[in-house]
Design a protein around this motif. Structure first.
Motif, short mmCIF file in Angstrom:
data_model
loop_
_atom_site.label_atom_id
_atom_site.label_comp_id
_atom_site.label_asym_id
_atom_site.label_seq_id
_atom_site.Cartn_x
_atom_site.Cartn_y
_atom_site.Cartn_z
N UNK A 12 0.74 -1.15 -0.10
CA UNK A 12 -0.07 -0.12 0.04
C UNK A 12 1.01 1.09 0.00
N UNK A 13 0.64 2.35 -0.59
CA UNK A 13 1.24 3.36 -0.94
C UNK A 13 0.54 4.56 -0.41
N UNK A 14 0.94 5.12 0.53
CA UNK A 14 0.44 6.51 1.01
C UNK A 14 1.15 7.84 0.39
N UNK A 15 0.45 8.34 -0.75
CA UNK A 15 1.27 9.43 -1.27
C UNK A 15 0.36 10.70 -1.64
N UNK A 16 0.87 11.43 -2.69
CA UNK A 16 0.26 12.60 -3.15
C UNK A 16 0.06 12.78 -4.57
N UNK A 17 -0.99 13.11 -5.09
CA UNK A 17 -1.27 13.01 -6.69
C UNK A 17 -2.39 14.36 -6.89
N UNK A 18 -2.02 15.46 -7.57
CA UNK A 18 -2.78 16.31 -8.00
C UNK A 18 -3.02 16.23 -9.46
N UNK A 19 -4.17 15.54 -9.75
CA UNK A 19 -4.66 15.16 -11.12
C UNK A 19 -4.65 16.45 -12.25
N UNK A 20 -4.84 17.63 -11.43
CA UNK A 20 -5.10 18.74 -12.36
C UNK A 20 -3.68 19.37 -12.95
N UNK B 228 6.18 -5.95 -9.75
CA UNK B 228 5.40 -7.21 -9.77
C UNK B 228 4.48 -7.09 -8.56
N UNK B 229 4.45 -5.94 -7.65
CA UNK B 229 3.67 -5.94 -6.58
C UNK B 229 2.24 -5.76 -6.85
N UNK B 230 1.22 -6.18 -5.73
CA UNK B 230 0.25 -5.99 -5.65
C UNK B 230 -0.25 -4.79 -4.91
N UNK B 231 -0.46 -3.60 -5.92
CA UNK B 231 -0.10 -2.38 -5.34
C UNK B 231 -1.59 -1.46 -5.10
N UNK B 232 -1.51 -0.68 -3.98
CA UNK B 232 -2.59 0.09 -3.88
C UNK B 232 -2.37 1.49 -3.70
N UNK B 233 -2.82 2.47 -4.34
CA UNK B 233 -2.30 3.78 -4.09
C UNK B 233 -3.53 4.38 -3.26
N UNK C 63 -7.10 -7.50 2.87
CA UNK C 63 -8.29 -8.13 1.97
C UNK C 63 -7.88 -8.33 0.63
N UNK C 64 -8.61 -9.07 -0.15
CA UNK C 64 -8.41 -9.03 -1.74
C UNK C 64 -9.20 -8.12 -2.33
N UNK C 65 -8.84 -8.03 -3.79
CA UNK C 65 -9.74 -6.97 -4.39
C UNK C 65 -9.42 -5.62 -4.49
N UNK C 66 -8.17 -5.41 -3.91
CA UNK C 66 -7.81 -3.81 -4.07
C UNK C 66 -6.42 -3.52 -4.77
N UNK C 67 -5.89 -4.73 -5.24
CA UNK C 67 -4.79 -4.54 -5.96
C UNK C 67 -4.95 -3.89 -7.28
N UNK C 68 -4.29 -2.99 -7.67
CA UNK C 68 -4.33 -1.97 -8.86
C UNK C 68 -5.49 -1.03 -8.80
N UNK C 69 -5.76 -0.72 -7.57
CA UNK C 69 -6.88 0.45 -7.21
C UNK C 69 -6.26 1.69 -6.74
N UNK C 70 -6.72 2.87 -7.10
CA UNK C 70 -6.27 4.01 -6.54
C UNK C 70 -7.60 4.75 -5.66
N UNK C 71 -7.17 5.03 -4.47
CA UNK C 71 -8.35 5.44 -3.60
C UNK C 71 -8.10 6.76 -3.27
N UNK C 72 -9.23 7.73 -3.10
CA UNK C 72 -8.94 9.22 -2.86
C UNK C 72 -9.77 9.64 -1.75
N UNK D 154 -15.03 6.98 -1.28
CA UNK D 154 -13.94 5.91 -1.24
C UNK D 154 -14.12 5.45 0.39
N UNK D 155 -14.00 6.08 1.35
CA UNK D 155 -14.09 5.63 2.66
C UNK D 155 -15.28 4.74 2.85
N UNK D 156 -16.62 5.08 2.57
CA UNK D 156 -17.79 4.39 2.81
C UNK D 156 -17.48 3.12 1.85
N UNK D 157 -17.00 3.27 0.58
CA UNK D 157 -17.09 2.08 -0.44
C UNK D 157 -16.12 0.91 0.09
#
Length: 281
Positions: free
Chosen positions: A96-104, A126-131, A181-190, A257-260
């Protein structure tokens, strides 16, 4: 196997450690100064320094899941690519990666370039990453604690600065889910908070939590530069002022995303103020 938590003594890191322990997990915490970590006794402390990636090898032994904090102070973690590659070679599987991204902002923006480079390294591994790219932390208001304690006053620009600030426990809950949990690999949460809060209103809510009135004194941008001169680098001050101007009485989006991820609504600022009342008294 232990879960490695970097940034374990930070605002989100402490909450993540607590939630992993509550879930029955073994936790290994990376820290420069284990003697000052003040983490629960069941946490395994390992000394290491992001500035010297080679020093991190002992922390990775026997680890398949880890959390990476990719912000060092007020700038990006410039050794993040080396750390990611070291983790991959050591057999870490999930990150899991806690970072910063301003998409604008474009990739070559000075505030974004190093972060985007790290994002690409993580996504190409090759990691199962989640941003996890949170909105503004509710905990940023802890910067007001000294003046509230001393004078029951907050001096800051842009009383109408409006944002859906997020509780650190909700950020940590998303990270906990992605690690366990499973199911979060490759996902980005905001993650954001559940509602927009104006700065002046946040000050009022802190006053309610501590049982006394706290006044908000609005500074001009020039006064703010002087107030912050010894606390932040100049480029960060200018970024704060630009951001504050753009968010003054702004309509801001609320992320689901918190509730999801957790199945419950995010915590409101009023709850955060109660949780942290002792920090302001």
């Amino acid at each position: 196997m232990p879960i490695l938590v970097t940034g374990a003594t930070g605002t989100v890191g402490r909450s993540l450690v607590r939630q992993l322990l509550e879930a029955g997990q073994q936790v290994r915490a990376l820290t420069r100064t284990p003697e000052k970590a003040a983490l629960p006794p069941e946490v395994e402390l390992v000394r290491g320094d992001f500035g010297d990636p080679a020093s991190l090898a002992p922390a990775f032994r026997g680890v398949e899941r880890m959390h990476l904090v990719a912000i060092d102070g007020y700038g990006p973690l410039t050794t993040g690519a080396e750390i990611t590659e070291l983790a991959e070679r050591a057999g870490v599987r999930r990150l899991t990666h806690l970072g910063h991204n301003d998409p604008s902002a474009p990739d070559d923006d000075p505030m974004e370039a190093d972060h985007r480079a790290l994002h690409r390294v993580i996504e190409g591994s090759s990691l199962e990453w989640t941003h996890v790219f949170p909105g503004e932390f509710m905990a940023n208001t802890l910067d007001w604690a000294p003046s509230i304690q001393a004078e029951s006053v907050v001096r800051a620009p842009f009383g109408g600065w409006t944002n859906a600030m997020v509780h650190e426990a909700d950020i940590a809950a998303i990270l906990t889910a992605a690690l366990l949990e499973e199911g979060h690999a490759g996902h980005t949460y905001w993650p954001t908070g559940p509602e927009p809060v104006r700065r002046a209103e946040a000050v009022r809510l802190i006053g309610e939590a501590i049982g006394r009135e706290v006044r908000f004194i609005e500074l001009t941008p020039e006064q703010a530069r002087e107030e912050w001169r010894d606390a932040y680098p100049p480029e960060v001050i200018e970024w704060f002022l630009q951001l504050g101007d753009s968010l003054n009485d702004a309509e801001v989006p609320i992320s689901p995303d918190v509730e999801k991820v957790t199945g419950r609504p995010g915590r409101a600022f009023a709850q955060w103020a109660v949780d942290h009342a002792d920090d302001f008294r």
